[in-house]
Scaffold this motif. Structure first.
Motif, PDB file in Angstrom:
ATOM      1  N   TRP A 428      37.500  99.818  30.401  1.00 43.06           N
ATOM      2  CA  TRP A 428      38.783  99.319  29.921  1.00 43.06           C
ATOM      3  C   TRP A 428      38.896  97.855  30.312  1.00 43.06           C
ATOM      4  O   TRP A 428      38.245  97.400  31.236  1.00 43.06           O
ATOM      5  N   THR A 429      39.753  97.150  29.580  1.00 44.60           N
ATOM      6  CA  THR A 429      39.968  95.741  29.914  1.00 44.60           C
ATOM      7  C   THR A 429      41.417  95.538  30.322  1.00 44.60           C
ATOM      8  O   THR A 429      42.341  95.994  29.644  1.00 44.60           O
ATOM      9  N   LEU A 430      41.603  94.901  31.483  1.00 43.80           N
ATOM     10  CA  LEU A 430      42.949  94.683  32.032  1.00 43.80           C
ATOM     11  C   LEU A 430      42.951  93.391  32.844  1.00 43.80           C
ATOM     12  O   LEU A 430      41.994  92.625  32.819  1.00 43.80           O
ATOM     13  N   TRP A 431      44.026  93.214  33.596  1.00 39.64           N
ATOM     14  CA  TRP A 431      44.144  92.078  34.515  1.00 39.64           C
ATOM     15  C   TRP A 431      44.788  92.549  35.804  1.00 39.64           C
ATOM     16  O   TRP A 431      45.475  93.568  35.823  1.00 39.64           O
ATOM     17  N   TYR A 432      44.512  91.841  36.867  1.00 40.82           N
ATOM     18  CA  TYR A 432      45.180  92.100  38.141  1.00 40.82           C
ATOM     19  C   TYR A 432      45.853  90.823  38.626  1.00 40.82           C
ATOM     20  O   TYR A 432      45.276  89.735  38.561  1.00 40.82           O
ATOM     21  N   ILE A 433      47.084  90.965  39.084  1.00 34.44           N
ATOM     22  CA  ILE A 433      47.722  89.937  39.913  1.00 34.44           C
ATOM     23  C   ILE A 433      47.727  90.509  41.318  1.00 34.44           C
ATOM     24  O   ILE A 433      48.275  91.579  41.560  1.00 34.44           O
ATOM     25  N   THR A 434      47.082  89.834  42.250  1.00 32.24           N
ATOM     26  CA  THR A 434      46.857  90.400  43.575  1.00 32.24           C
ATOM     27  C   THR A 434      47.653  89.624  44.630  1.00 32.24           C
ATOM     28  O   THR A 434      48.157  88.535  44.359  1.00 32.24           O
ATOM     29  N   PRO A 435      47.751  90.170  45.847  1.00 36.43           N
ATOM     30  CA  PRO A 435      48.353  89.376  46.919  1.00 36.43           C
ATOM     31  C   PRO A 435      47.574  88.078  47.096  1.00 36.43           C
ATOM     32  O   PRO A 435      46.361  88.021  46.831  1.00 36.43           O
ATOM     33  N   PRO A 436      48.237  87.014  47.556  1.00 36.33           N
ATOM     34  CA  PRO A 436      47.531  85.735  47.761  1.00 36.33           C
ATOM     35  C   PRO A 436      46.666  85.784  49.013  1.00 36.33           C
ATOM     36  O   PRO A 436      46.886  85.055  49.974  1.00 36.33           O
ATOM     37  N   GLU A 437      45.684  86.617  48.976  1.00 32.50           N
ATOM     38  CA  GLU A 437      44.848  86.909  50.127  1.00 32.50           C
ATOM     39  C   GLU A 437      43.473  87.345  49.638  1.00 32.50           C
ATOM     40  O   GLU A 437      43.334  87.835  48.530  1.00 32.50           O
ATOM     41  N   ALA A 438      42.472  87.180  50.514  1.00 31.98           N
ATOM     42  CA  ALA A 438      41.130  87.649  50.166  1.00 31.98           C
ATOM     43  C   ALA A 438      40.941  89.129  50.456  1.00 31.98           C
ATOM     44  O   ALA A 438      39.909  89.697  50.092  1.00 31.98           O
ATOM     45  N   ASP A 439      41.917  89.745  51.097  1.00 28.24           N
ATOM     46  CA  ASP A 439      41.821  91.156  51.448  1.00 28.24           C
ATOM     47  C   ASP A 439      41.943  92.006  50.181  1.00 28.24           C
ATOM     48  O   ASP A 439      43.036  92.259  49.672  1.00 28.24           O
ATOM     49  N   ILE A 440      40.809  92.461  49.657  1.00 27.71           N
ATOM     50  CA  ILE A 440      40.762  93.253  48.426  1.00 27.71           C
ATOM     51  C   ILE A 440      40.364  94.688  48.718  1.00 27.71           C
ATOM     52  O   ILE A 440      39.884  95.403  47.840  1.00 27.71           O
ATOM     53  N   LEU A 441      40.587  95.101  49.967  1.00 28.86           N
ATOM     54  CA  LEU A 441      40.164  96.435  50.398  1.00 28.86           C
ATOM     55  C   LEU A 441      40.775  97.544  49.531  1.00 28.86           C
ATOM     56  O   LEU A 441      40.097  98.511  49.182  1.00 28.86           O
ATOM     57  N   ALA A 442      42.055  97.406  49.195  1.00 29.70           N
ATOM     58  CA  ALA A 442      42.724  98.466  48.439  1.00 29.70           C
ATOM     59  C   ALA A 442      42.075  98.696  47.080  1.00 29.70           C
ATOM     60  O   ALA A 442      42.133  99.802  46.540  1.00 29.70           O
ATOM     61  N   TYR A 443      41.408  97.665  46.533  1.00 33.54           N
ATOM     62  CA  TYR A 443      40.861  97.754  45.174  1.00 33.54           C
ATOM     63  C   TYR A 443      39.384  98.159  45.136  1.00 33.54           C
ATOM     64  O   TYR A 443      38.939  98.769  44.162  1.00 33.54           O
ATOM     65  N   TYR A 444      38.622  97.812  46.195  1.00 31.78           N
ATOM     66  CA  TYR A 444      37.170  97.993  46.103  1.00 31.78           C
ATOM     67  C   TYR A 444      36.566  98.827  47.225  1.00 31.78           C
ATOM     68  O   TYR A 444      35.375  99.144  47.182  1.00 31.78           O
ATOM     69  N   HIS A 445      37.351  99.180  48.240  1.00 29.25           N
ATOM     70  CA  HIS A 445      36.837 100.075  49.281  1.00 29.25           C
ATOM     71  C   HIS A 445      36.730 101.496  48.705  1.00 29.25           C
ATOM     72  O   HIS A 445      37.520 101.891  47.842  1.00 29.25           O
ATOM     73  N   THR A 446      35.751 102.249  49.188  1.00 35.39           N
ATOM     74  CA  THR A 446      35.558 103.615  48.683  1.00 35.39           C
ATOM     75  C   THR A 446      36.845 104.418  48.746  1.00 35.39           C
ATOM     76  O   THR A 446      37.139 105.214  47.842  1.00 35.39           O
ATOM     77  N   GLN A 447      37.634 104.224  49.831  1.00 35.65           N
ATOM     78  CA  GLN A 447      38.879 104.976  49.994  1.00 35.65           C
ATOM     79  C   GLN A 447      40.101 104.188  49.537  1.00 35.65           C
ATOM     80  O   GLN A 447      41.233 104.620  49.786  1.00 35.65           O
ATOM     81  N   GLY A 448      39.910 103.069  48.884  1.00 39.72           N
ATOM     82  CA  GLY A 448      41.032 102.222  48.471  1.00 39.72           C
ATOM     83  C   GLY A 448      41.964 102.947  47.509  1.00 39.72           C
ATOM     84  O   GLY A 448      41.515 103.558  46.535  1.00 39.72           O
ATOM     85  N   THR A 449      43.264 102.859  47.768  1.00 36.01           N
ATOM     86  CA  THR A 449      44.226 103.601  46.941  1.00 36.01           C
ATOM     87  C   THR A 449      44.340 103.018  45.534  1.00 36.01           C
ATOM     88  O   THR A 449      44.838 103.685  44.635  1.00 36.01           O
ATOM     89  N   LEU A 450      43.905 101.771  45.351  1.00 39.54           N
ATOM     90  CA  LEU A 450      43.951 101.162  44.019  1.00 39.54           C
ATOM     91  C   LEU A 450      42.560 101.030  43.415  1.00 39.54           C
ATOM     92  O   LEU A 450      42.374 100.319  42.428  1.00 39.54           O
ATOM     93  N   ASN A 451      41.590 101.706  44.015  1.00 39.70           N
ATOM     94  CA  ASN A 451      40.219 101.673  43.495  1.00 39.70           C
ATOM     95  C   ASN A 451      40.108 102.608  42.294  1.00 39.70           C
ATOM     96  O   ASN A 451      39.623 103.734  42.392  1.00 39.70           O
ATOM     97  N   GLU A 452      40.593 102.133  41.165  1.00 38.98           N
ATOM     98  CA  GLU A 452      40.593 102.943  39.945  1.00 38.98           C
ATOM     99  C   GLU A 452      39.222 102.965  39.275  1.00 38.98           C
ATOM    100  O   GLU A 452      38.997 103.715  38.332  1.00 38.98           O
ATOM    101  N   PHE A 453      38.298 102.133  39.776  1.00 43.85           N
ATOM    102  CA  PHE A 453      36.944 102.094  39.219  1.00 43.85           C
ATOM    103  C   PHE A 453      36.078 103.232  39.756  1.00 43.85           C
ATOM    104  O   PHE A 453      35.013 103.502  39.210  1.00 43.85           O
ATOM    105  N   GLY A 454      36.512 103.864  40.861  1.00 43.94           N
ATOM    106  CA  GLY A 454      35.653 104.863  41.506  1.00 43.94           C
ATOM    107  C   GLY A 454      34.441 104.220  42.154  1.00 43.94           C
ATOM    108  O   GLY A 454      33.415 104.866  42.373  1.00 43.94           O
TER     109      GLY A 454
END
Length: 531
Positions: A428-454
């Motif tokens: 799918w194609t989308l966009w993210y507006i993220t916190p102004p931080e390099a902390d992307i754990l929620a999106y790309y960590h295996t247990q990240g709650t926003l890791n919709e990519f699996g």
């Protein structure tokens, strides 16, 4: 009492009143600026004024109805005080002490206190029975201790360097004196509260008419001073062309335009275009739980097959920068473009697919084990940029032997499928507006709650955990440089563009700060409508 020592951090406490705002628009804040008037902007659907749930219409309204402990300085995106005046970190690197403002009242006149902070964090954000959509950003919080009415200690499970930034990102504080008596079921769906939502923001609820608008009016007792505006109206206008027509006639004061609308807007004498900084990126996602996306060679091949530079030049009309990863260049201390690049190279894409075992059949479609390489790209309806991106990606992939197709659906329906478990979508194609931080754990960590990519990779998990737990900025930068290099090579998604946010603004608006409109709405007290 636990000893607390003030330490010098990148997140040094700042007082919002001392911030010199980066002001855009035709006017400047000051004595000569107008007062009164109604600022009107569009939302694409009805808003639900319950900040526990996401969705852009809800987020926009909640930005001015409620407050957060911190918000972001438009000059540098650093956290500054909102409901909190200042904060310090203890020697244990786990205990943060927040000093709260004393002159804050809820819109029903009741005082805001430390009890509201403890209630919001423990009963709402951390409660597994309440579906807070941004829980991943605050899940390292262990508990909140009340020191006195205007002091709280937030204790984290592990060192959590980015806590102040995360407390400013879609983390509104809610009233304990109203919601504290609610059951869990009522907190999931607070029907009574939403008939008259009570916040501490600069504007209070006035009315909501389904399918038409939400109207908020200035709160006279707002702790930052009464807003210059009399009211803000969020008008439901789903269609971008209708938004454009209403902007031209002055019925709207602001809309976010697409690049193809730029030349038309620039011919409107009553409208100016603001190219606003925003921490964002667009992408084509892979579902790593489904084949063939678990194979890195396939992901790399599909990335090399897409001419991202052409997408930037033609679809975005150059209004952006080619993306190299999930960390936006605005986060300059952590960003690096010294990573593996994916120039358009269909020959290399073909070779990588061959190496991955996908060979062309007589019809030109690649197969492996007798199964065709068939991919559906999902996209939401009504956004020309994303729809065009999906269509050209389909063609690029067809050129290298993929039986690709595009499926268009309503945004909420698409989002619901992406967030369902298991996620049934392939890409799918989308966009993210993220916190102004390099902390992307929620999106790309295996247990990240926003890791919709699996997506799951232990090496990246380790880096993201280290980045969150490290307080030294130079050390953190090294960690995130490593993470970006790792991700660029592993290609978890196709990173497309860091797009500009093009704000079309009625010239009569004064005092608007120059930042993405979601965050600009947290600085509305100085905005006014001139003649």
């Amino acid at each position: 009492m636990h000893p607390i020592r003030r330490v010098t951090l990148r997140f040094a406490p700042l007082v919002v009143a001392a911030v010199a705002l980066a002001v855009a628009g035709s006017g400047l804040p000051g004595a000569a600026q107008a007062r009164g008037g109604t600022f009107t902007l569009p939302i694409i659907d009805n808003a639900r004024m319950w900040p526990i749930v996401g969705g852009l219409p809800n987020i926009l309204v909640n930005k001015v109805l409620y407050s957060t402990l911190v918000k972001y300085d438009p000059n540098n995106w650093q956290p500054v005080g909102d409901l909190a005046e200042r904060w310090t970190l203890g020697d244990d690197r786990l205990t943060w002490t927040f000093t709260l403002r004393r002159n804050v009242t809820w819109h029903d006149g009741q005082p805001f206190t430390a009890r509201d902070v403890k209630f919001t964090i423990e009963r709402l954000w951390l409660n597994p029975q309440v579906p807070f959509f941004q829980r991943g950003n605050v899940s390292e919080i262990s508990r909140v201790d009340i020191v006195d009415d205007y002091t709280v200690r937030i204790v984290t499970k592990t060192p959590f360097a980015t806590l102040p930034v995360m407390l400013g990102y879609l983390a509104n504080i809610l009233p304990e004196h109203i919601l504290g008596r609610y059951t869990v079921d009522q907190l999931r769906n607070p029907v009574e509260f939403l008939r008259n939502p009570i916040g501490t923001g600069p504007f209070r609820f006035a009315e909501a008419v389904l399918g038409s608008h939400v109207r908020l009016v200035a709160y006279d007792r707002y702790f930052g001073g009464r807003p210059r505006l009399d009211a803000i109206v969020f008008r439901v206008v789903a269609d971008l062309e209708q938004q454009l027509a209403q902007l031209q006639t002055g019925q709207l004061d602001l809309m976010i335009i697409e690049p193809h609308q730029l030349s038309l807007v620039q011919r409107m004498p009553n409208v100016q275009v603001i190219d606003a900084p925003q921490v964002n990126y667009t992408f084509v996602a892979f579902n790593h739980k489904l084949e063939p996306f678990g194979d890195r060679k396939v992901r790399q091949a599909l990335t090399h097959a897409v001419d991202r530079k052409a997408i930037l030049d033609k679809i975005y009309q150059g209004k952006g920068r080619l993306a190299t990863g999930p960390i936006n260049p605005l986060i300059s201390w952590a960003y690096t473009d010294k990573v593996h690049q994916f120039p358009y190279n269909p020959e290399l894409a073909n070779r990588l697919l061959e190496e991955a075992g996908w060979t062309r059949g007589p019809d030109g479609i690649r197969r492996k084990g007798g199964q065709p390489l068939k991919i559906t790209i999902d996209v939401d309806r009504g956004n020309p940029v994303r729809e065009q991106t999906a269509v050209v990606t389909r063609q690029y992939w067809r050129d290298v032997g993929v039986d690709a197709d595009v499926r268009v659906s309503e945004f909420n329906a698409l989002l619901s499928r992406i967030r369902s478990r298991p996620n049934p979508l392939q890409t799918w194609t989308l966009w993210y507006i993220t916190p102004p931080e390099a902390d992307i754990l929620a999106y790309y960590h295996t247990q990240g709650t926003l890791n919709e990519f699996g997506y799951a990779n232990p090496e990246l998990d380790r880096l993201l955990e280290a980045g969150r737990a490290t307080f030294d900025l130079k050390e953190r930068a090294k960690i995130y440089h490593q993470a970006q290099k790792f991700m660029a090579w592993d290609a978890p998604v196709i990173y497309l563009v860091y797009p500009h946010e093009l704000q079309a603004m009625n010239r009569r608006v004064q005092g608007w700060v120059k930042m993405g409109y979601r965050d600009a709405l947290t600085h509305m007290t100085n905005v006014s409508i001139g003649r």
